[in-house]
Design a protein around this motif. Structure first.
Motif, short mmCIF file in Angstrom:
data_model
loop_
_atom_site.label_atom_id
_atom_site.label_comp_id
_atom_site.label_asym_id
_atom_site.label_seq_id
_atom_site.Cartn_x
_atom_site.Cartn_y
_atom_site.Cartn_z
N UNK A 7 -13.70 7.58 -5.38
CA UNK A 7 -13.57 6.89 -6.67
C UNK A 7 -12.53 5.79 -6.55
N UNK A 8 -12.85 4.61 -7.10
CA UNK A 8 -11.92 3.48 -7.13
C UNK A 8 -11.72 3.02 -8.56
N UNK A 9 -10.46 2.73 -8.90
CA UNK A 9 -10.11 2.15 -10.18
C UNK A 9 -9.34 0.86 -9.91
N UNK A 16 -3.09 -7.57 -9.06
CA UNK A 16 -4.15 -6.55 -9.13
C UNK A 16 -3.63 -5.23 -8.58
N UNK A 17 -4.09 -4.14 -9.20
CA UNK A 17 -3.80 -2.79 -8.73
C UNK A 17 -5.12 -2.10 -8.42
N UNK A 36 0.84 -1.20 0.00
CA UNK A 36 0.00 0.00 0.00
C UNK A 36 0.87 1.25 0.00
N UNK A 37 0.47 2.23 -0.80
CA UNK A 37 1.16 3.51 -0.87
C UNK A 37 0.14 4.62 -0.76
N UNK A 72 -2.95 3.77 -3.08
CA UNK A 72 -2.69 2.86 -4.19
C UNK A 72 -2.25 1.53 -3.60
N UNK A 73 -2.90 0.45 -4.02
CA UNK A 73 -2.62 -0.87 -3.46
C UNK A 73 -2.30 -1.86 -4.57
#
Length: 829
Positions: free
Chosen positions: A368-370, A355-356, A297-298, A306-307
């Motif tokens: 929001x999630x991407x 996965x990102x 995780x960042x 960001x994971x």
């Protein structure tokens, strides 16, 4: 029957006690440190008109505190080794609220919470939350998340498998998410002992949510259930080791100095030899099941995370059966099956997953999630096994000495040769965008997803059966009658079963959802509403055949929950809608290996009515959840089930239904520990081609389960964990080629007890002086686990053998594991 009557009586008494339990405003929960270890001696207090009301947490971290009704109160949590934390809340006259707190080095000022209106997301949505600590400690041949799910909402009569069926569905009808990312399983696995490891690494788990039906539109297109798992974000450097006779795991976690980076990595090894060698078949068994999983995780800012989630798994299953003897029949007429094997099986399953996920808080009301993910599996199933058998009466006289127990008169003799060269390569790519809009009392969620599945499959299987020296013809092809040895047979010699197919297929999918949720008042009652719709479009392309048509499904779903302002803390929930399951690759392939690209989505109209009752008994918190459900299924893709291998007809030529009742009670039967009692009733039947209704393969009528935690009073560090399961028998045991309408027998009931004893040297709640041998450990425990405590003989399928004299067939049960002992070590630093 007496045992069942006792269980029903106990259940009635517990229900009656719950019904008349006294209520009052109560705050309770468990307090943990940053290592998720319970903290003893935390002072919990508030000011009541100048007088302090307080309590303290016990050695398990548990506390409970009475709260004044109908006014805001600030409750403080104080400990000499931790910073002060607090929560501001308001509770109704007869409410209870569970608040679990993790104390850290910084002050945690919690937001204001009005409990009589905010009854909890999981509770109003019908989600069951499972504590990771219970998952880790409850014993089982396949301990982990799935071991608990089987008790709560799933059915399974196979302790070697992590797969489960929910409310009349099959193993392919369950959604599994880890960190919002859909998880896939290998395709070719046919038995539980081949599975090895499930995807979920329990030592990395933070939260586990499970819904057994009536779930929201935001979850995907499956018919039965949702398992939603969140991995934890590390807050310090730590390491955890688990080791037993069945394998082990090592987990490392850490966080950077600026708190922007964190990572958790887990490696696991599984060896099923101990369990497989407890079965009747003597084998040379050399399995290696390993995987490595990591989440990084960042956090570039407070609003952005960001994971990365990655997994590499390799299962090598090398199996060489040697011999087997199964005794069955009656005391007056004992019968035995003796088999001598030659050959071996070499299966390998390699999966790669990455996965990102990017989560960005655009504003206070918009997130929001991407998400992007890739799953690649390479599977090989190769075997040549010759089984030479004799079926006959058993020598029971002790005077025969060493021959006692052997077959003295053979009713049948023959051989069976099985061959397979099956290979599969699958690549699945997903891209998804999700949005969350929190507008006053309304929550709007939406999502759009694209999936591409690329499958390359070669299927080569055949089986030859020889009975008393004569080859047995398959029953479903046009061949001359074979009544040897009475008349010579002049037709061709063909395998009893023969499947050969090569399929290259691509499936493109677009799916999306939109849903709305709102909390409101209806008179004096609190209500919660959810309504949403899913859409799914897909098309199958085949390299060596005609392409499929474009197909679309629309699935509206809704939930309504009401919490009356009664003295007793109850809420009622109605949920349901349309649930479609567009076919995955395995559902497109029929029993001959032919790919049918125009198989339609199965459809279920699902209704769930539930009651959730929180109460106190013996001055401790309990919860009783009752759910009754009904499913009407159309365009059903009928299937046969052998062990865990599912073979579909790939033809939507059936209709089905399922209905039942699930009752679950959990609470502190022993102070400071949570235990569970469950009961389930199910009936599910299908009608294939209008031939009439018959039981579906997962029609398990009754289910009882107990998860119980306790400790030895005179040795409080000695913990006891008990897992009891009683399930009535599943339909099955028919030959794979048989007409299911002619074989409606059931397997025997499934009865199993697993128990674990663990001596906890330290659990982090006691501080040891520097230099003490326990000072370096946050947890150290050594335990003994006994699987199948009462050594019950449970069977999963039958082996069918022909009697050459009477032409009848005998179903010889394939028994699962017997009693097994294992040591287990848990270390956390």
């Amino acid at each position: 029957m007496k045992t069942i009557n006792k269980i029903l009586t106990l259940g009635f008494l517990l229900f009656s006690a719950a019904l008349f339990a006294q209520q009052g405003p109560m705050l309770y929960g468990i307090i943990l440190d940053e290592n998720r270890q319970p903290i003893e001696g935390v002072n919990i207090f508030y000011d009541n008109s100048g007088r302090r009301e307080q309590t303290t947490s016990d050695r398990t971290g548990f506390y409970k505190l009475k709260i004044p009704a109908d006014r805001q109160v600030e409750v403080w949590f104080s400990h000499i080794s931790f910073k002060l934390s607090s929560i501001v809340l308001e509770m109704g006259a007869n409410d209870t609220f569970e608040f679990n707190l993790m104390l850290s080095t910084g002050i945690q000022q919690m937001a204001e919470m009005v409990i009589d209106a905010e009854t909890g997301r999981r509770r109003v949505e019908g989600i069951t939350a499972i504590a990771p600590d219970i998952i880790r400690k409850i014993p089982g041949a396949n301990a982990g998340v799935e071991n608990i799910i089987k008790l709560f909402g799933g059915n399974s009569n196979n302790e070697l498998s992590t797969q489960y069926a929910v409310r009349g569905g099959n193993y392919d009808e369950n959604l599994v998410y880890v960190e919002d990312i859909e998880i896939y399983r290998p395709f070719l696995i046919r038995s539980g002992q081949q599975e090895g490891l499930s995807f979920t690494n329990t030592t990395m788990v933070e939260n586990v949510d499970f819904s057994s039906g009536g779930f929201q539109a935001k979850y995907g297109d499956k018919l039965s259930s949702v398992l939603d798992i969140t991995y934890r974000r590390p807050v310090r450097y730590a390491a955890e080791l688990e080791a037993s006779f069945l394998g082990g795991s090592l987990t490392l976690e850490g966080i950077s100095k600026n708190k922007k980076w964190s990572a958790i990595v887990g490696a696991r090894y599984r060896d099923n030899s101990l369990l497989v060698n407890s079965q009747e078949t003597e084998t040379n068994f050399r399995p290696t099941f390993t995987d490595v999983q990591a989440m990084v995780n960042f956090n570039p800012s407070e609003k952005w995370e960001i994971s990365f989630l990655g997994n590499v798994s390799q299962n090598k299953y090398h199996y060489q059966p040697l011999s087997r003897q199964t005794n069955f029949g009656t005391i007056d007429n004992p019968i035995a099956l003796q088999i001598i094997y030659d050959g071996q099986e070499k299966d390998e399953y390699r999966t790669y997953f990455g996965a990102m996920k990017s989560t960005y808080k655009v504003s206070d009301n918009f997130t929001l999630k991407v998400i992007g993910s890739v799953y690649h599996t390479q599977e090989q199933e190769h075997f040549d096994i010759l089984a030479q058998y004799a079926l006959g009466e058993v020598e029971t006289s002790l005077e025969t000495g060493a021959n006692t127990g052997d077959i003295k008169f053979a009713r049948a003799a023959g051989a069976q040769l099985n061959h397979a060269r099956n290979d599969l390569d699958a690549l699945i790519v997903n891209t998804e965008v999700k949005g969350y809009h929190d507008i006053k009392s309304n929550l709007v969620e939406w999502g759009i997803k694209y999936t591409r599945e690329d499958i390359r499959d070669r299927l080569v299987e055949w089986e030859v059966i020889d009975s008393a020296g004569f080859s047995i013809n398959p029953p479903r092809i046009d061949l001359p009658v074979n009544d040897q040895p009475y008349n010579p047979y002049t037709g061709p010699l063909v395998p009893f079963q023969n499947v050969r197919a090569t399929n290259f297929a691509q499936i493109n999918r677009f799916s999306g959802y939109l849903q709305w949720s709102r909390r409101a008042k209806l008179g004096t009652s609190d209500i919660w509403m959810n309504a949403g719709v899913r859409a799914h479009q897909w098309q199958v392309s085949v390299d060596n055949g005609p392409n499929g048509d474009s197909q679309v499904t629309i699935s509206p779903r809704a939930q309504f929950t009401i919490k009356p302002q009664w003295k007793r803390d109850m809420l009622f929930r109605l949920s349901g809608g349309f649930y479609h399951q567009p076919p995955f690759y395995r559902e497109l392939r029929d029993s001959s290996g032919t790919l049918r690209p125009n198989v339609k989505a199965q459809r279920s109209i699902h209704i769930v009515l539930a009651n959730d009752y929180s109460f106190k008994m013996w001055e401790r918190p309990f919860k009783l959840v009752s759910e009754t459900y009904y499913k009407k299924l159309d365009d059903v893709n009928a299937y046969t089930l052998e062990n865990v291998r599912i073979r579909y007809r790939a033809d939507n030529d059936a209709v089905a239904y399922a209905y039942g009742l699930d009752v679950r009670m959990n609470g502190e039967f022993v102070p400071g520990t949570e235990s569970w009692l469950t009961f389930g009733y199910l009936k599910t039947e299908e009608n294939i081609n209008n031939r009439g209704y018959i039981a579906r393969p997962t029609d398990q009528r009754l289910k009882f389960g107990v998860l119980f935690q306790d400790y030895v009073r005179n040795i409080p560090n000695m913990k006891v964990y008990l897992n009891l399961v009683y399930n009535t028998g599943l339909p099955g045991g028919s030959p794979s080629y048989a007409d299911p309408y002619q074989y409606q027998t059931r397997l025997n009931d499934y009865r199993r007890a697993d128990i674990g004893f663990s001596y906890v040297f330290t659990d982090g709640t006691k501080q040891y002086p520097k230099g003490h041998w326990l000072a370096m450990f946050n947890e150290l425990a050594l335990g003994l686990e006994i699987f199948n405590l009462f050594n019950n003989q449970n069977s999963i399928t039958n082996t069918w053998v022909r009697d050459v004299y009477t032409k009848s067939q005998y179903g010889i049960p394939n028994y699962l594991t017997s009693r097994v002992f294992s040591l287990k070590l848990n270390v956390r630093i």
